[in-house]
Motif scaffolding. Structure first.
Motif, short mmCIF file in Angstrom:
data_model
loop_
_atom_site.label_atom_id
_atom_site.label_comp_id
_atom_site.label_asym_id
_atom_site.label_seq_id
_atom_site.Cartn_x
_atom_site.Cartn_y
_atom_site.Cartn_z
N THR A 52 0.84 -1.20 0.00
CA THR A 52 0.00 0.00 0.00
C THR A 52 0.87 1.25 0.00
O THR A 52 0.61 2.21 -0.73
CB THR A 52 -0.93 0.00 1.23
OG1 THR A 52 -1.85 -1.09 1.12
CG2 THR A 52 -1.71 1.30 1.34
N LEU A 80 0.18 -4.16 4.63
CA LEU A 80 -0.60 -3.22 5.45
C LEU A 80 0.35 -2.23 6.13
O LEU A 80 1.23 -2.65 6.89
CB LEU A 80 -1.38 -3.99 6.52
CG LEU A 80 -2.03 -3.17 7.64
CD1 LEU A 80 -3.30 -2.50 7.13
CD2 LEU A 80 -2.31 -4.04 8.85
N GLU A 88 -7.72 -2.40 8.98
CA GLU A 88 -7.25 -3.53 8.19
C GLU A 88 -8.22 -3.90 7.08
O GLU A 88 -7.81 -4.11 5.93
CB GLU A 88 -7.00 -4.74 9.09
CG GLU A 88 -5.84 -4.59 10.06
CD GLU A 88 -6.24 -3.87 11.34
OE1 GLU A 88 -5.35 -3.69 12.20
OE2 GLU A 88 -7.42 -3.51 11.49
N THR A 91 -8.29 -1.39 4.30
CA THR A 91 -7.03 -1.40 3.56
C THR A 91 -6.95 -2.57 2.59
O THR A 91 -6.57 -2.41 1.42
CB THR A 91 -5.83 -1.43 4.52
OG1 THR A 91 -5.89 -0.29 5.38
CG2 THR A 91 -4.51 -1.42 3.76
N ILE A 92 -7.30 -3.77 3.04
CA ILE A 92 -7.22 -4.91 2.13
C ILE A 92 -8.28 -4.82 1.04
O ILE A 92 -8.04 -5.24 -0.09
CB ILE A 92 -7.31 -6.26 2.89
CG1 ILE A 92 -6.86 -7.40 1.97
CG2 ILE A 92 -8.71 -6.51 3.45
CD1 ILE A 92 -6.69 -8.73 2.67
N SER A 95 -6.74 -2.57 -1.48
CA SER A 95 -5.64 -3.24 -2.17
C SER A 95 -6.18 -4.22 -3.21
O SER A 95 -5.70 -4.26 -4.36
CB SER A 95 -4.75 -3.98 -1.17
OG SER A 95 -4.00 -3.07 -0.39
N ARG A 96 -7.17 -5.01 -2.83
CA ARG A 96 -7.71 -5.99 -3.77
C ARG A 96 -8.36 -5.31 -4.97
O ARG A 96 -8.25 -5.77 -6.10
CB ARG A 96 -8.71 -6.90 -3.06
CG ARG A 96 -8.04 -7.88 -2.09
CD ARG A 96 -9.03 -8.86 -1.48
NE ARG A 96 -10.01 -8.17 -0.65
CZ ARG A 96 -11.32 -8.41 -0.65
NH1 ARG A 96 -11.81 -9.32 -1.48
NH2 ARG A 96 -12.13 -7.77 0.15
N TRP A 107 -0.46 -11.37 2.45
CA TRP A 107 -0.64 -10.02 2.98
C TRP A 107 0.24 -9.90 4.21
O TRP A 107 0.15 -10.73 5.14
CB TRP A 107 -2.10 -9.79 3.34
CG TRP A 107 -2.47 -8.34 3.54
CD1 TRP A 107 -1.98 -7.25 2.86
CD2 TRP A 107 -3.46 -7.83 4.45
NE1 TRP A 107 -2.59 -6.10 3.30
CE2 TRP A 107 -3.50 -6.43 4.27
CE3 TRP A 107 -4.30 -8.42 5.39
CZ2 TRP A 107 -4.35 -5.60 5.01
CZ3 TRP A 107 -5.14 -7.61 6.11
CH2 TRP A 107 -5.17 -6.22 5.93
N GLN A 133 -9.94 -13.64 2.23
CA GLN A 133 -9.51 -12.49 1.43
C GLN A 133 -8.02 -12.52 1.09
O GLN A 133 -7.57 -11.77 0.23
CB GLN A 133 -9.87 -11.21 2.18
CG GLN A 133 -11.38 -11.05 2.29
CD GLN A 133 -11.77 -10.02 3.32
OE1 GLN A 133 -11.36 -8.87 3.23
NE2 GLN A 133 -12.55 -10.42 4.31
N THR A 134 -7.27 -13.39 1.75
CA THR A 134 -5.89 -13.63 1.41
C THR A 134 -5.57 -15.08 1.74
O THR A 134 -6.12 -15.64 2.70
CB THR A 134 -4.93 -12.67 2.16
OG1 THR A 134 -3.58 -12.94 1.76
CG2 THR A 134 -5.05 -12.82 3.67
#
Length: 261
Positions: A52, A80, A88, A91-92, A95-96, A107, A133-134
């Motif tokens: 990021t 992160l 969090e 942020t993810i 990013s995705r 991540w 998600q990761t």
């Protein structure tokens, strides 16, 4: 470079396979970042590392989409920022979206948080991974003592610790400490931490008819340490990844290790 199927990998929890060779994108911006990632993927790299904080996730994502390489063949890492502790999920999600993927492969927490709890942040990382998600989670720039705190409080070690690494930083107890904890060591800035003009590296490079930089990358791989060389110069990108046509001897590896003593 050899095909991705011939490249060595390391296994993370849940049988996630991470290439030992990746491409770093720190300080890569604008069209040069898109072009660099494009060249890396064309040259056979199958792991791309961003963050990021780098401000280039959208460019990385566009290069991945434009490459024509199947998504399942590319391992994508992002990070992160410590200052986003408590944000969090947002942020993810961002990013995705910028990377154009539904799920990250790895991540990392970029630096140990300066506010809040190391453990609380790690628990949120675990929750986000468990939500799909990761595929894997880890840390960056953490000490073994900080990793031990995470393990003691949650029972789960980071899959990866990404730290500055290179021959002049070789530290056998550090390597062993990560191995004992089941944490994969990943090195960044392999050339910034190395004097490429060192006689040891040049002698070994001449023996194999490769560059000192290629020797450094190969040294990481034979130690089982993930390495992410970075460049925006196409010829160097290709050269840094062309490390599967030679092998360092035990004596050569020991001589490079000794640069850290």
């Amino acid at each position: 470079m050899s095909s991705s199927t011939a490249q060595p990998t390391v296994t993370l929890p849940a049988d996630v396979r991470m290439p030992l060779l990746g491409f770093g994108t720190w300080q890569a911006h604008g069209e040069s970042a898109h072009r660099a990632v494009t060249v890396a993927l064309e040259s056979g790299y199958r792991m791309i590392d961003t963050a990021t904080a780098y401000g280039n996730e959208d460019l990385v994502g566009r290069a991945v989409a434009d490459s024509g390489v199947p998504r399942e063949d590319i391992f994508i890492t992002t990070k992160l920022p410590a200052e986003r502790v408590g944000r969090e999920q947002r942020t993810i999600d961002e990013s995705r979206q910028m990377l154009g993927v539904d799920q990250l492969d790895l991540w990392l927490i970029h630096w140990p948080p300066t506010r809040g709890s190391l453990v609380d942040t790690w628990r949120r990382m675990i929750e986000i991974r468990d939500a799909g998600q990761t595929r894997a989670i880890g840390v960056s720039n953490y000490s073994l003592a900080q990793i031990d705190e995470l393990i003691a409080e949650t029972g789960e070690a980071p899959a990866v610790n990404q730290i500055k690494w290179g021959p002049r930083l070789w530290n056998a107890p550090e390597v062993q400490g990560h191995h004992e904890r089941g944490v994969v060591l990943e090195g960044y800035s392999p050339f910034k931490t190395t004097r490429l003009g060192d006689p040891v590296l040049n002698r070994i490079a001449e023996t194999h008819r490769v560059s000192p930089a290629q020797v450094v990358v190969r040294w990481h791989i034979q130690h089982g340490i993930v390495v992410i060389p970075k460049s925006v110069t196409p010829a160097r990108i290709r050269s840094n990844g062309d490390v599967f046509g030679f092998e360092l001897s035990d004596e050569e590896i020991a001589a490079i290790d000794a640069m850290g003593n």
